[in-house]
Design an enzyme around this catalytic site. Structure first.
Site, PDB file in Angstrom:
ATOM      1  N   GLU A 332       8.720  65.731  58.555  1.00 22.57           N
ATOM      2  CA  GLU A 332       7.492  66.490  58.794  1.00 22.57           C
ATOM      3  C   GLU A 332       6.597  65.808  59.826  1.00 22.57           C
ATOM      4  O   GLU A 332       5.385  65.685  59.646  1.00 22.57           O
ATOM      5  CB  GLU A 332       6.744  66.722  57.468  1.00 22.57           C
ATOM      6  CG  GLU A 332       7.572  67.515  56.476  1.00 22.57           C
ATOM      7  CD  GLU A 332       6.871  67.893  55.191  1.00 22.57           C
ATOM      8  OE1 GLU A 332       5.978  67.150  54.755  1.00 22.57           O
ATOM      9  OE2 GLU A 332       7.223  68.935  54.618  1.00 22.57           O
ATOM     10  N   ASP A 411      11.486  71.182  47.407  1.00 23.17           N
ATOM     11  CA  ASP A 411      10.142  70.604  47.443  1.00 23.17           C
ATOM     12  C   ASP A 411       9.316  70.901  46.197  1.00 23.17           C
ATOM     13  O   ASP A 411       8.352  71.672  46.274  1.00 23.17           O
ATOM     14  CB  ASP A 411       9.398  71.103  48.689  1.00 23.17           C
ATOM     15  CG  ASP A 411       8.149  70.286  48.993  1.00 23.17           C
ATOM     16  OD1 ASP A 411       7.907  69.298  48.281  1.00 23.17           O
ATOM     17  OD2 ASP A 411       7.429  70.647  49.943  1.00 23.17           O
ATOM     18  N   GLU A 439       0.813  70.688  43.130  1.00 27.02           N
ATOM     19  CA  GLU A 439       0.801  71.446  44.384  1.00 27.02           C
ATOM     20  C   GLU A 439       1.379  72.851  44.215  1.00 27.02           C
ATOM     21  O   GLU A 439       0.809  73.830  44.686  1.00 27.02           O
ATOM     22  CB  GLU A 439       1.598  70.669  45.448  1.00 27.02           C
ATOM     23  CG  GLU A 439       1.705  71.426  46.759  1.00 27.02           C
ATOM     24  CD  GLU A 439       2.463  70.644  47.834  1.00 27.02           C
ATOM     25  OE1 GLU A 439       2.909  69.513  47.568  1.00 27.02           O
ATOM     26  OE2 GLU A 439       2.600  71.191  48.950  1.00 27.02           O
TER      27      GLU A 439
HETATM   28  C1  GCV Z   1       2.702  64.279  51.931  1.00 21.92           C
HETATM   29  C2  GCV Z   1       5.262  68.729  50.850  1.00 21.92           C
HETATM   30  C3  GCV Z   1       3.759  68.751  50.888  1.00 21.92           C
HETATM   31  C4  GCV Z   1       3.223  67.765  51.903  1.00 21.92           C
HETATM   32  C5  GCV Z   1       3.780  66.377  51.584  1.00 21.92           C
HETATM   33  C6  GCV Z   1       5.289  66.457  51.629  1.00 21.92           C
HETATM   34  C7  GCV Z   1       5.953  65.137  51.274  1.00 21.92           C
HETATM   35  O1  GCV Z   1       5.777  69.276  52.009  1.00 21.92           O
HETATM   36  O2  GCV Z   1       3.316  70.053  51.147  1.00 21.92           O
HETATM   37  O3  GCV Z   1       1.821  67.788  51.819  1.00 21.92           O
HETATM   38  O4  GCV Z   1       3.303  65.423  52.476  1.00 21.92           O
HETATM   39  O5  GCV Z   1       5.734  67.419  50.702  1.00 21.92           O
HETATM   40  O6  GCV Z   1       6.436  65.039  50.159  1.00 21.92           O
HETATM   41  O7  GCV Z   1       5.990  64.255  52.100  1.00 21.92           O
END
Ligand code: GCV
Length: 758
Positions: A332, A411, A439
């Protein structure tokens, strides 16, 4: 509430201990903590805390030893599951034949004590039947009818203390048999996704739903030592022993915690240390460039290696018990070894080599996938990515590298299969990563007790029923292909009983990676925004200590500690109501959100609330492929992405066929027509309608149940939960109506029960 809600360390939970005469024996920082806790409890409830060596109560003042070991039995607790085959209750709990003939006794006489917490030594030898408690374990036994906690190391004494708090009056029950407790895995860690600076999009805490960070505020350390100390107590009381203090997405300011701002990390470490919690740091892989001024971060570059080694030496000079580095690389947008044509083993090992001389660890995340996918391309499958990247690297990581793997392949969705990576790397230390912060499970506006979800993951047996479980993998007992590292006396792989403490527990060679979770706390007075979300944090620690424990028993424990009988108007009603609201809340959440494991029908960006097509034409690789005929992702070998082949048998075959695939994961693995008949006997479309109507009914019933506690518990807690339940009702209705309407319009199939769909 200046220092925050007491959470599961309600002062009343200390009453049984605090009203006794307690002797603490041993030396060291953690023993000082134990004594301090005992002294405070005694000051509050009329007991007497003494330390051995003090004139009034040294062991030499006590009469000679004479006692006998109690019978060996399991302590089953209020709603515990059936005892394990070994007759144990607490993953790290084994009945022992503790030799109670040793050590000073007469503790129960008028001049003696009612409870002893002692480090084992010549004065308190406490022999045990072939099983030492280990670095963090303890024995709970009796001397002359006085309960005695014996530990080999100070951390064990601390965990023993909190065990006594959990037991309450029953710790003093004369019929309680001796038991040994020790954690199933040596590493039980929380990752904070806290930013030092307020991030323009993600705020102070990425995916945080409990206010600001407890560590940082607007670019500076908060320095709120009282609150941090309270947090450390809560974590130690749940069994957590490590913490990372900044977000895995490491931005410019946060990168400097490794060097120029290291002092702020050291101050946090100073507060957490007395509770046995080691501090770790998220670092950017590009640190040699952004902090060191080097032209490259290539892990095979000599100057880069030297930079990591020198920087790490400075870290340990300042924080001698520093835990290590946590790294999100090539993920990411974070930098990583791919930029230099290097593997993730190359990347992790350069950090591992720098940490090794100091005993530090690298937690290297396996969350690596292409986040610039083309939705038109059906051959790329995000679920495959971690296995594709990491499985070929098995055996190439240093011993002090832990590969940190999200529990599911995508995720943290409310329902995913277990990540096949966890079964694919027998020669690598693996940590399972959970997400306590909600989340994708209601963002601490919805009640969603996650213990049962984690338990399903931990019990999953990737090589088939009877084989090692995911909990075994985390404890270092690997799959059939890997070396068997079982504790002596254990029945071999798959017998994951409570006594199956990981070898790392005893310091006999660290092999497990343990359990890690993304934290859910903030500066909210209740710590977690939704007061009932505290139970998730507590459950993570307790299940990390003992993955065999029934999550509903853990919840019961949490209820007892958080709402002690002596502090509530109607303890039975409180217990009953909380179970009614929380026990099934994860499955309830699953019912009214994305169906049958398909996942990701959430609003893009903030991930709260429904948006069925929100991610359907985006770059993130999270699609459902619904059309007029059917829905789901074909991940089969035969016709799909081939993801099913990443599982060992029998699961590769079970998931490959829509006929054998479990209902709850059907749409994760298969694209099926709406009239596909599930094992439940319902069609896919009718299941969608039925579960969404049922989910909302359940939330309405939860809200109704909660009203019974008005005036019975603390008014602020009552009101906060009541307000969140209103939002949960609103949101669940929104989910129900959007999901049902979407699939009705796509499929044209009416609800058999003629309920209202828009
Ligand atoms: C810290 C998901 C979340 C991101 C997070 C990522 C990760 O994509 O939406 O906010 O980033 O996981 O675990 O690194």
């Amino acid at each position: 509430m200046s220092d925050g809600n007491a959470a599961w360390l309600h002062p009343e939970a200390f009453r049984p201990l605090g009203s006794r005469r307690v002797l603490v024996h041993g030396a060291g920082v953690l023993v000082d903590t134990v004594f301090d806790e005992v002294a405070r409890a005694c000051a509050a409830y009329g007991g007497r805390a003494r330390r051995s060596g003090e004139a009034a109560a040294g062991p030499t003042d006590l009469a000679p030893a004479s006692a006998s070991a109690g019978a060996v039995n399991a302590d089953t607790g209020p709603v515990d599951a059936a005892p394990s085959p070994a007759g144990q209750v607490d993953a790290g709990t084994v009945p022992t034949d503790a030799d109670a003939d040793a050590g000073p006794a007469d503790a129960g006489s008028d001049t003696g004590v009612d409870l002893v917490l002692a480090l084992r030594d010549a004065a308190w030898p406490g022999a045990v039947d072939g099983a030492a408690p280990g670095d963090e374990g303890f024995l709970l036994t009796r001397r002359d009818d006085v309960p005695v906690v014996l530990a080999d190391a100070p951390a064990g004494l601390l965990y023993g203390l909190f065990h006594l708090v959990r037991l309450g009056e029953s710790a003093f029950d004369a019929t309680r048999p001796p038991q040994r407790h020790r954690p199933a895995t040596a590493l039980r860690m929380l990752d904070h996704w806290d930013n030092v600076d307020v991030h323009p999009v993600m705020g102070q805490v990425e995916r945080g739903y409990a206010g600001g960070s407890i560590f940082w505020r607007d670019g500076a350390a908060r320095g709120d030592r009282a609150r941090l100390r309270h947090y450390a107590r809560l974590l130690a009381a749940s069994g957590v022993n490590a913490i990372s203090v900044n977000n895995v997405n490491v931005h410019a300011t946060e990168a400097r915690l490794l060097t120029g701002r290291l002092g702020e990390v050291a101050e946090i470490a100073d507060v957490l240390r007395p509770y046995g919690i080691r501090v770790h740091l998220s670092v950017t892989f590009a640190a040699p460039i952004v902090l060191g001024g080097l032209p490259t971060a290539d892990p095979c570059d000599e100057a880069v290696r030297r930079w990591w080694a020198a920087t790490t030496r400075r870290v340990y000079a300042r924080i001698p018990d520093f835990g290590g580095y946590l790294v999100k690389a090539d993920s990411e947008g974070q930098p990583g070894p791919f930029s230099y044509g290097r593997s993730h083993a190359d990347g992790a090992n350069v950090l591992a080599d720098a940490l090794a001389p100091h005993g530090g660890l690298v937690h290297w995340r396996a969350f690596v996938y292409n986040h610039h996918q083309d939705w038109r391309d059906r051959s790329t499958d995000r679920a495959r990515a971690a296995h594709d990247h990491f499985a070929p690297l098995d055996g190439l990581f240093r011993d002090n590298v832990i590969l940190q793997v999200k529990h599911g392949p995508v995720d943290f969705q409310p329902r995913e299969p277990v990540s096949p990576v966890l079964a694919a790397m027998p020669a690598t230390r693996m940590a399972v990563e959970f997400q306590v912060t909600q989340e994708y499970t209601g963002q601490q506006r919805h009640v969603c007790y996650l213990g049962p979800a984690w338990r399903e993951v931990l019990r999953f047996a990737p090589w088939g029923p009877g084989g090692p479980s995911i909990a075994d993998v985390a404890a270092g007992r690997r799959g059939p292909a890997g070396p068997a590292e079982d504790e002596p006396g254990r029945d071999g792989p798959g017998a994951a009983g409570p006594g199956a403490a990981g070898p790392g527990t005893d310091g006999a060679g660290a092999v497990g990676g343990g359990l890690v979770a993304v934290a859910n706390v903030g500066d909210d007075p209740f710590w977690t925004g939704h007061p009932l979300a505290q139970a998730n944090l507590y459950a993570f620690g307790r299940l990390a200590w003992d993955p065999e424990r029934d999550p509903l028993a853990v919840l019961d424990e949490w209820i007892g500690l958080t709402f002690p009988a002596s502090a509530t108007g109607d303890p039975a009603l409180v217990r009953e109501t909380l179970h009614a609201v929380m026990d099934d809340s994860w499955r309830c959440y699953e019912r009214y959100t994305a169906p049958l494991g398909v996942g990701f029908m959430v609003q893009p960006g903030d991930h709260y609330g429904p948006d069925v097509d929100g991610y359907e034409y985006s770059r993130w690789g999270t699609y459902h492929f619904a059309d007029r005929d059917g829905v789901g992702v074909d991940r089969s070998r035969a016709t799909g992405t081939g993801f099913t082949s990443q599982y060992p048998p029998p699961w590769s075959a079970v998931y490959e066929s829509a006929e054998s695939c479990p209902d709850e994961l059907l749409l994760f693995f298969h694209h099926v027509p709406y009239d596909h008949v599930l094992h439940s006997g319902s069609t896919v479309i009718q299941h969608i309608y039925d579960t969404h109507f049922a989910g909302v009914e359940q939330v309405l019933a939860m809200r109704q149940r909660w009203r019974a506690l008005d005036g019975v518990i603390d008014a602020a807690v009552y009101e906060r939960v009541a307000e969140r339940l209103d939002e949960q009702v609103r949101s669940a209705i929104e989910w129900r109506d959007q999901i049902n309407t979407y699939f009705f319009r796509k499929s044209g199939v009416p609800d058999r029960r003629h309920r209202r769909i828009y």
